[in-house]
Design a protein around this motif. Structure first.
Motif, mmCIF file in Angstrom:
data_model
loop_
_atom_site.group_PDB
_atom_site.id
_atom_site.type_symbol
_atom_site.label_atom_id
_atom_site.label_comp_id
_atom_site.label_asym_id
_atom_site.label_seq_id
_atom_site.Cartn_x
_atom_site.Cartn_y
_atom_site.Cartn_z
ATOM 1 N N THR A 268 0.868 -1.191 -0.048
ATOM 2 C CA THR A 268 -0.054 -0.118 -0.008
ATOM 3 C C THR A 268 0.780 1.402 0.070
ATOM 4 O O THR A 268 0.463 2.259 -0.597
ATOM 5 N N MET A 269 2.102 1.044 0.746
ATOM 6 C CA MET A 269 2.766 2.363 0.789
ATOM 7 C C MET A 269 3.518 2.654 -0.477
ATOM 8 O O MET A 269 3.500 3.821 -0.991
ATOM 9 N N ILE A 270 3.908 1.757 -1.417
ATOM 10 C CA ILE A 270 4.528 1.887 -2.572
ATOM 11 C C ILE A 270 3.348 2.368 -3.323
ATOM 12 O O ILE A 270 3.627 3.197 -4.534
ATOM 13 N N GLU A 271 2.227 1.854 -3.638
ATOM 14 C CA GLU A 271 1.348 2.296 -4.478
ATOM 15 C C GLU A 271 0.660 3.482 -4.179
ATOM 16 O O GLU A 271 0.288 4.169 -5.075
ATOM 17 N N GLU A 272 0.659 3.871 -2.921
ATOM 18 C CA GLU A 272 0.200 5.492 -2.725
ATOM 19 C C GLU A 272 1.311 6.702 -2.920
ATOM 20 O O GLU A 272 1.069 7.647 -2.759
ATOM 21 N N ASP A 273 2.326 6.044 -3.407
ATOM 22 C CA ASP A 273 3.541 7.012 -3.524
ATOM 23 C C ASP A 273 3.217 7.616 -4.780
ATOM 24 O O ASP A 273 2.690 7.029 -5.501
ATOM 25 N N THR A 275 5.050 8.206 -7.353
ATOM 26 C CA THR A 275 5.632 7.542 -8.507
ATOM 27 C C THR A 275 4.697 6.348 -9.283
ATOM 28 O O THR A 275 4.934 6.074 -10.415
ATOM 29 N N LYS A 276 3.790 5.752 -8.258
ATOM 30 C CA LYS A 276 2.832 4.797 -8.818
ATOM 31 C C LYS A 276 3.385 3.498 -9.342
ATOM 32 O O LYS A 276 3.253 3.227 -10.584
ATOM 33 N N PHE A 277 4.367 3.097 -8.660
ATOM 34 C CA PHE A 277 5.237 1.887 -9.068
ATOM 35 C C PHE A 277 4.411 0.654 -9.145
ATOM 36 O O PHE A 277 4.575 -0.283 -10.012
ATOM 37 N N LEU A 278 3.562 0.564 -8.397
ATOM 38 C CA LEU A 278 2.565 -0.769 -8.171
ATOM 39 C C LEU A 278 0.945 -0.167 -8.181
ATOM 40 O O LEU A 278 0.758 0.970 -7.639
ATOM 41 N N SER A 279 0.349 -1.100 -8.592
ATOM 42 C CA SER A 279 -1.119 -0.945 -8.516
ATOM 43 C C SER A 279 -1.898 -2.278 -7.985
ATOM 44 O O SER A 279 -1.346 -3.413 -8.073
#
Length: 493
Positions: A268-273, A275-279
């Motif tokens: 969730t932390m990576i998704e909400e950054d 940069t949007k690296f993950l979905s």
């Protein structure tokens, strides 16, 4: 006209780098013979005519055979003249700069023996599996008893798609896709006719994943986030799609070595950054996808921001970022967004415009009902990212060429000293292998062979050569990212 001029300059820089690489790794003769092929494919007769008086025909033939072996030259049948013509593959030559990265990837993932096999294949170009293993054992000065051990490791590299089957350059035969990564058996009939080469796409995929993992660790300053991203990338299917295949949360959890308890929070932390690296997608189960195109775009934006900041200052970089974020901006709106004084904004935007980092689009005010126009126009600032990437690629190629020329000039100016040092290092290595001398003996021999000034000069030369090589590798990473940016944004719709 501008695009044509840029293309010509890039070709010139490419040619200069390719000439330097061939000279450094294959010698001056190979470099000079291959030079006419840089500007178009030519037959052996044409090449011999162009090099008449410089090199005999048999030497030209031997050079072409060597370049064909390494896939630096392709043989093409010309249907109009019924002749074999030779085309220089400059992209393959440029990949020699990445060979240290390829070896580093294999050593990190598998170990030293696998690295030795890859290094042997890089030296051979293309070869049968038995020859790769035999040459590897010979180069490493090991006994033939290890043949079976190295053979199994070579089979593992094929199954992991680092080695792939290839056709011989003598007979034009295509390798079927379903047999590309099928390993041969040890005593198989005709095994020596089955040739293998490196699968560069697999190495480039690993390079891309390593860059992404490093970017995630730098962004969140947490190594566990890097482990999570590494696990997700390892489950992605090998493809050049802008978005990866969906990966279930349960599959990620089962392959993750650390951070099981907070896996969803990390994702969730990576998704909400931003940069949007993950979905994440929610349905019957939680699936994760990696936005490769978005990641590459963010990394390229970061490189361009650093270039602008280094060349023109931090204030110019803020104007550059504001223009990229808002697509089209008037000068007044640009000044308000970047929070820079009006006079300074005008000066900096003019400087960026003069250096092609910003473009201006003029919009004329429409006529009134009476058909009159007061002559006012709107000027909107924007980026031409395609042109900007092309110009930055040209600059990177020039810098790589300058570093290579600097290395060559340094080695030529100190040829005698470097030759003596190489001879001394060979003697030291031989004595160390036989365990016939200790460290004090080597220090005393070094003092006797080289004066204090020569030792200082050698240290200075080694530092300079290491610095040049490090700069070349860093610039090549930028070149690699620009190539991926072009691939995702131009070929994939």
């Amino acid at each position: 006209m501008l695009k044509y001029q840029i293309k010509i300059n890039m070709s010139s820089d490419y040619c200069r780098i390719c000439t330097s690489i061939l000279r450094d790794y294959f010698g001056q003769d190979v470099s000079e013979i291959a030079k006419p092929l840089q500007w178009g494919q030519k037959s052996l007769m044409t090449l011999s005519t162009m090099l008449d008086g410089k090199y005999p025909r048999h030497l030209i033939q031997e050079t072409l055979i060597v370049l064909l072996q390494f896939n630096f030259v392709s043989a093409i049948c010309n249907v109009h003249s019924v002749q074999i013509e030779y085309k220089l593959n400059m992209e393959n030559i440029l990949m020699i700069l990445r060979y240290p990265k390829y070896l580093s990837i294999i050593k990190r993932k598998f170990g030293n023996q696998y690295k030795e096999l890859v290094e042997t294949l890089l030296c051979l170009g293309r070869a049968s599996l038995s020859k790769i293993v035999s040459e590897c054992i010979k180069l490493q000065n090991k006994t033939d008893d290890l043949f079976n051990n190295y053979w199994e490791k070579a089979i593992e590299l094929i199954r992991n798609e680092y080695f792939k089957r290839t056709s011989t350059y003598v007979v034009w035969t295509e390798v079927k896709q379903n047999k590309m990564f099928v390993p041969p058996t040890k005593n198989q009939k005709g095994e020596k006719k089955i040739l293998f080469t490196l699968n560069f796409n697999k190495f480039h995929q690993d390079m891309r994943n390593k860059i992404i993992i490093d970017a995630v660790i730098r962004t969140f300053d947490d190594s566990i986030v890097g482990e999570v991203m590494s696990t997700i990338l390892s489950q992605c299917a090998d493809s050049s799609a802008p978005v990866s295949n969906p990966i279930s949360l349960q599959l990620i959890r089962s392959n993750l070595s650390v951070g099981h308890n907070y896996l969803l929070e990390y994702i969730t932390m990576i998704e909400e950054d931003p940069t949007k690296f993950l979905s994440k997608s929610y349905g019957t189960m939680c699936n994760i996808t990696v936005n490769f195109k978005q990641i590459i775009n963010c990394l390229n934006d970061s490189i361009m921001d650093q270039v602008v900041s280094y060349k023109f200052g931090e204030s110019s970089a803020r104007l550059f970022r504001a223009t990229r974020s808002n697509k089209l901006l008037e000068l007044e709106r640009l000044q308000q967004t970047a929070l820079i004084p009006d006079r300074e904004t005008k000066t900096l935007t003019s400087e960026l415009f003069m250096n092609n980092y910003l473009q201006v689009q003029e919009l004329r005010k429409p006529n009134t009902r009476l058909g009159r126009n007061d002559g006012k126009s709107f000027y909107l600032y924007h980026l031409n990212e395609r042109q900007l990437h092309q110009e930055l690629t040209e600059e990177i190629l020039k810098m790589i060429g300058n570093c290579m020329m600097w290395k060559f000039k340094t080695c030529e100016d100190n040829k005698r000293l470097l030759k003596n040092k190489a001879r001394f290092d060979g003697m030291v290595q031989g004595l160390q292998d036989k365990q016939e001398a200790d460290k004090d003996f080597f220090e005393e021999a070094m003092d006797n062979l080289f004066s204090p000034s020569e030792r200082i000069l050698l240290d200075s030369i080694n530092r300079l050569l290491r610095k040049c090589q490090l700069n070349i590798m860093r610039l090549d990473v930028c070149l690699f990212l620009f190539h991926n940016y072009k691939r995702y944004n131009e070929t994939i719709k």
